[in-house]
Design a protein around this motif. Sequence first.
Motif, PDB file in Angstrom:
ATOM      1  N   THR A   1      -4.888   3.208  -1.251  1.00 59.55           N
ATOM      2  CA  THR A   1      -4.645   3.451  -2.590  1.00 59.55           C
ATOM      3  C   THR A   1      -6.062   3.332  -3.482  1.00 59.55           C
ATOM      4  OG1 THR A   1      -4.666   0.880  -2.807  1.00 59.55           O
ATOM      5  CG2 THR A   1      -2.556   2.210  -2.485  1.00 59.55           C
TER       6      THR A   1
ATOM      7  N   THR B   1       0.828  -1.276   0.057  1.00 57.09           N
ATOM      8  CA  THR B   1      -0.062  -0.036  -0.024  1.00 57.09           C
ATOM      9  C   THR B   1       1.058   1.228   0.048  1.00 57.09           C
ATOM     10  OG1 THR B   1      -1.712  -1.213   0.952  1.00 57.09           O
ATOM     11  CG2 THR B   1      -1.842   1.505   1.149  1.00 57.09           C
TER      12      THR B   1
ATOM     13  N   ILE C   1      -2.385   8.052   1.951  1.00 54.67           N
ATOM     14  CA  ILE C   1      -1.494   7.473   1.745  1.00 54.67           C
ATOM     15  C   ILE C   1      -1.661   5.977   2.041  1.00 54.67           C
ATOM     16  CG2 ILE C   1      -0.198   7.652   3.755  1.00 54.67           C
ATOM     17  CD1 ILE C   1       2.600   7.890   2.150  1.00 54.67           C
TER      18      ILE C   1
ATOM     19  N   SER D   1       0.990   4.098  -3.115  1.00 57.64           N
ATOM     20  CA  SER D   1       0.781   5.332  -2.688  1.00 57.64           C
ATOM     21  C   SER D   1       1.967   6.464  -2.848  1.00 57.64           C
ATOM     22  CB  SER D   1       0.342   5.448  -1.239  1.00 57.64           C
ATOM     23  OG  SER D   1      -0.987   4.865  -1.198  1.00 57.64           O
TER      24      SER D   1
END
Length: 237
Positions: A167, A10, A164, A14
């Motif tokens: 996603t 993730t 962040i 991001s």
Amino acid sequence: TEFWRLVGNTLSLSIYSIFVGPILPIFLAIVLNYLINNKLKKTLQMVTYAPYFISTVVMVSIINQFFAIDFGPINVMLKKMGLAQIDFLSNPDLFPHLYVWTGIWQYTGFNSIIYLASLTGVDPTLHEAAIVDGASKLKRIWHIDLPSIQSTIIILMIMSVGSIMSTGFEKIYLMQNNLNLRTSEVIDTYVYKIGLASPIANYSFPTAIGLFQSVIGLLLIVIVNKIAQKVSEVSLW
């Protein structure tokens, strides 16, 4: 182990998107701002804005068709050149690049609107004075345009940091397959599979994960906002 892999995937997607994403919209906004030919300017705007209005499902379908190993235009071209074909869709190492750059292609035109609006607000007398002093376009861009939109870039960066830990779900889920799960499995898709798509629905687990993402996002916004305030004196509050 699973937790850290999901968080790592993730964060990598991001951060990749946050730092690479603004480059092309800023470049496009500057190009549009300096174009004198209105017909060419409108055509370029129409071509770059159009992908934004394509739905995610259709977008992923286009990606699958374009990068297919058997009949995709890129692999067909590689085959004609005598080069080895590349399985873009199943290679876990290529997934982050494919995901991020197709997203950039889709959103570059739309994201450039706010930068273009900031550039139109630049005092024209600054450019006139620079031209009189013999400054080239590159120097005017570097010393006038970019400093003028610096605050806009920083504010948008701070806001993007808040998401962040998320996603998004739809595009990644549609692009996933059993071969690229090592890098494509992120928190949002994992929560859906475990909490909602499993035989026994578990609503408490997705709720806890969602709270975790929100808290981390809020903390990051506060931290990055403080850093931006100290470094550039530009902040959300």
